[in-house]
Design a protein around this motif. Sequence first.
Motif, short mmCIF file in Angstrom:
data_model
loop_
_atom_site.label_atom_id
_atom_site.label_comp_id
_atom_site.label_asym_id
_atom_site.label_seq_id
_atom_site.Cartn_x
_atom_site.Cartn_y
_atom_site.Cartn_z
N TRP A 1 96.92 -23.52 3.58
CA TRP A 1 95.41 -23.41 2.91
C TRP A 1 95.03 -23.26 3.91
O TRP A 1 93.77 -22.83 3.96
N CYS A 2 95.01 -22.21 4.74
CA CYS A 2 94.10 -21.20 5.83
C CYS A 2 93.22 -20.43 4.78
O CYS A 2 92.25 -19.79 5.22
N ALA B 1 99.36 -17.30 -1.12
CA ALA B 1 99.54 -17.88 0.07
C ALA B 1 100.80 -18.50 0.12
O ALA B 1 101.01 -20.14 -0.70
N LEU B 2 101.87 -18.43 1.06
CA LEU B 2 103.15 -19.25 1.46
C LEU B 2 102.90 -19.94 2.67
O LEU B 2 102.29 -19.51 3.09
N ASP B 3 103.57 -20.95 2.32
CA ASP B 3 104.03 -22.15 3.32
C ASP B 3 105.26 -21.31 4.14
O ASP B 3 106.22 -21.20 3.53
N GLY C 1 108.29 -25.96 7.01
CA GLY C 1 108.09 -26.83 8.01
C GLY C 1 106.50 -26.68 8.39
O GLY C 1 106.20 -27.02 9.24
N CYS C 2 106.11 -25.75 7.76
CA CYS C 2 104.31 -25.59 8.10
C CYS C 2 103.58 -25.56 6.67
O CYS C 2 103.97 -26.39 5.42
N GLY C 3 102.06 -26.54 7.08
CA GLY C 3 102.02 -26.38 5.88
C GLY C 3 101.87 -27.67 4.74
O GLY C 3 101.84 -29.18 5.09
N ALA D 1 89.42 -15.17 11.13
CA ALA D 1 88.97 -14.67 10.43
C ALA D 1 88.78 -14.50 8.65
O ALA D 1 88.13 -14.14 7.83
N MET D 2 89.39 -14.99 8.44
CA MET D 2 89.91 -15.42 6.74
C MET D 2 88.54 -15.76 6.02
O MET D 2 88.62 -17.44 6.03
N LEU D 3 88.09 -17.64 7.78
CA LEU D 3 87.39 -18.10 7.54
C LEU D 3 86.31 -17.92 7.96
O LEU D 3 85.51 -18.69 7.22
#
Length: 281
Positions: free
Chosen positions: A34-35, A52-54, A57-59, A259-261
């Motif tokens: 998501w980020c 974009a991968l999780d 156990g993440c996202g 930085a991506m945000l």
Amino acid sequence: MVVDTIALDKQQQQQAGQHCHHFVLVHGLCHGAWCWYKAATLLRAAGHAVSALDMAGCGAHPARLADVRCFEEYSRPLLDFVAALPPGERAVLVAHSHGGYSVALAAERFPEKVAAAVFVTASLPAVGRSMAAATDEFVAEEPDFFLDTKLLEQENPEIPGNPVIFGPRFMAQKLYQLSPAEDLTLGLSLVRPANRFNDDALMRDEKLLTEKGYGSVRRVFVLVEDDLGIPAEFQRHMIAQSPGVEVETMAAGGADHMAMLSQPQELADLLVRIADNKCNE
């Protein structure tokens, strides 16, 4: 889980005189696919494929924290994705923060499938050293760095160490200090506890990363001057340990650790430029 790839077809790209790159985006600790939502949108709008991968156990990944027993399993979504790329396709792997370790592992296993490994203010392991070495050095220098980040109880005795969850103050002051307020709110609502796996056998293996594998891949480090999560001085320290790594800089004045945000357009443009440089070699 994977955010679906979207791109213009190759005929459209050729007519536009553009290269179509495939960017595979890997998040950092406690975060998820998501980020990357802003940068991924911009890359797709420019005609590139984006995945974009999780990590496990993440996202939005369905695994529970205690189900992911080792760093290999944590990185399995990326390893399986790269392994399954069609013959002849080479992707640009983009790591953020802790994601640098998973990208390094994928580059070691599948160097022929990696056009470039890009480390966006990410952990940058060096050939001939364990992947955990950089984290060891950073934590030793800054023992109180993580503010209100919490160590949690370990439910699975097979996993060494304790999982962590970033604290609100740490996120606001060290990671998102230049990002829009709504992105901090989003991050606070979506972060999940995560294991660093710093004592995992794979992370401690000094022979894991080789010149033939990881060392043969084009590696580019994106240095973010205003990052407080991995300060610029430590970013330069990691770069100095990996001769031959190319360096691009996001200068002071806008980009933070996320930085991506905080500067998604600048980062997207930089990623495309890095990928285009490979095509033009």
